[in-house]
Write a protein that holds these residues in place. Structure first.
Motif, mmCIF file in Angstrom:
data_model
loop_
_atom_site.group_PDB
_atom_site.id
_atom_site.type_symbol
_atom_site.label_atom_id
_atom_site.label_comp_id
_atom_site.label_asym_id
_atom_site.label_seq_id
_atom_site.Cartn_x
_atom_site.Cartn_y
_atom_site.Cartn_z
ATOM 1 N N ASP A 4 0.819 -1.215 0.000
ATOM 2 C CA ASP A 4 0.000 0.000 0.000
ATOM 3 C C ASP A 4 0.850 1.262 0.000
ATOM 4 N N TYR A 34 0.357 4.510 -2.366
ATOM 5 C CA TYR A 34 0.182 5.904 -1.946
ATOM 6 C C TYR A 34 1.055 6.834 -2.793
ATOM 7 N N HIS A 42 -0.279 7.188 -6.308
ATOM 8 C CA HIS A 42 -1.469 8.040 -6.279
ATOM 9 C C HIS A 42 -1.083 9.513 -6.269
ATOM 10 N N ARG A 43 -0.099 9.850 -5.455
ATOM 11 C CA ARG A 43 0.337 11.251 -5.407
ATOM 12 C C ARG A 43 0.890 11.704 -6.764
ATOM 13 N N ASN A 89 -5.897 2.790 5.603
ATOM 14 C CA ASN A 89 -6.728 2.862 4.400
ATOM 15 C C ASN A 89 -8.158 3.304 4.716
ATOM 16 N N ALA A 145 -7.134 6.437 2.922
ATOM 17 C CA ALA A 145 -7.180 5.955 1.527
ATOM 18 C C ALA A 145 -8.369 5.023 1.333
ATOM 19 N N TRP A 194 -10.312 4.870 -0.895
ATOM 20 C CA TRP A 194 -10.476 4.626 -2.336
ATOM 21 C C TRP A 194 -9.626 3.460 -2.834
ATOM 22 N N LEU A 195 -8.660 2.995 -2.033
ATOM 23 C CA LEU A 195 -7.654 2.059 -2.528
ATOM 24 C C LEU A 195 -8.132 0.606 -2.486
ATOM 25 N N SER A 221 -10.425 2.217 -6.644
ATOM 26 C CA SER A 221 -9.262 2.414 -7.519
ATOM 27 C C SER A 221 -9.051 1.321 -8.543
#
Length: 328
Positions: A246, A250, A253-254, A278, A282, A284-285, A327
């Motif tokens: 994860d 991250y 994603h950034r 998460n 997060a 959304w992940l 995602s």
């Protein structure tokens, strides 16, 4: 500086011999008169005396301490596993010492020597690095437990973790069934069993959809950001990215956000671990959920089996599941 009280101080205050005090604290007080027991107890409380664990471990050739070495103390999944182990050990009357090996072979070897010096009841290695020193210890001791990364070939020791290959297959099949194109894997170092097994499983699960690219890097947000930025700038099309953990996700994603790309419209993203953050940071992940808090009871069980010289259950494979969010 005031010196801590000793067994001699307790004996002097209670008016008994040091041997009687030692019997009291070693749990051999059956033959001691009740009045004497009470006298020793009050003297110890008055002085604030606790028996030396070092001395005790030297007598017994082991202590009540379990040493856990972790590859990255800042990783939230790693921290959750450690917290789970500490909680489980408490119920067995054991304590845990946590040390950060920081993915450094020399530091790991030094910490292994420290653990030996503590007469550790067990040494738990989250993310072990194969070294001659580690192999030497595993050949001489039966109290070393491997977590998440399997023992290297030639090392016979217990293991606790998920089936990383099967998890990778599940992700690959998920991508293939949904027709995801331009599949990419950003994986951890292939010298680590977990990394290579996840990658190999992912490729197997994709079937005839060969990955567009495979990128090796550290299990960190910084690595995810760096590799994600390069990939997204290089390939001007929608990518379907499977991240080794994860933290990498991250970072990717950034990078996507900075490039003005939307998840999942422009980038499909799948992580691995599903650490507690998460749900808060997060949500959304999509990721592979690994039950971090099941590690503690499993590891405590292996330690108990080793003490009782039970070898029937050497490896404990924990379940995993794919958690689908936005995602992927």
């Amino acid at each position: 500086m005031t010196k801590p009280p000793t067994v001699h101080d307790v004996a002097r205050l209670s008016g008994v011999s040091t041997a009687t005090v030692s019997r009291y604290f070693s749990g051999k007080a059956d033959a001691i008169a009740p009045r004497t027991l009470e006298s020793v107890k009050k003297a110890a409380e008055t002085l604030g005396y606790t028996p030396s664990e070092i001395g005790r471990s030297l007598r017994l050739a082991r202590s009540r301490v379990v040493v856990m070495l972790v590859p990255d103390a800042s990783n939230h999944f790693t921290a959750d596993v450690a917290a789970s182990v500490e909680t489980a050990l408490k119920s067995s009357g054991l304590s845990m010492v946590l040390a950060n090996a920081a993915e450094n072979a020399e530091q790991q070897d030094r910490l292994l020597s420290d653990a030996q010096g503590l007469r550790a009841r067990a040494i738990v290695l989250q993310g072990a690095i194969d070294t001659p020193r580690l192999r030497e210890l595993c050949a001489r001791q039966n109290n070393i437990i491997f977590v998440n990364r399997r023992p290297a070939e030639g090392i016979d020791a217990p293991y606790v973790g998920v089936d990383n290959f099967a998890a990778g297959v599940a992700v690959g099949k998920y991508f293939a069934e949904r027709g995801y194109q331009n599949c990419v894997a950003i994986h951890g170092p292939k010298t680590y069993s977990g990394s290579s097994e996840r990658l190999d499983g992912f490729i197997a699960g994709l079937g005839d959809r060969a990955p567009l690219e495979k990128v090796e890097g550290a299990y960190t947000m910084e690595a995810g950001y760096e590799h994600g930025l390069k990939l997204l700038l290089k390939h001007k099309k929608r990518l379907s990215i499977f991240c080794g953990n994860d933290m990498i996700a991250y970072g990717v994603h950034r990078a996507a956000m900075e490039l003005g790309l939307a998840i999942p419209k422009d980038v499909i993203l799948m992580g691995f671990d599903d650490n507690r953050l998460n749900d808060w940071l997060a949500p959304w992940l999509s990721t592979v959920t690994v039950p971090a808090f099941d590690y503690g009871p499993a590891i405590a069980k292996l330690i108990e089996n080793a003490l009782k010289e039970k070898t029937t259950e050497r490896n404990i494979i924990l379940p995993f599941k794919i958690k689908i969010r936005q995602s992927a």
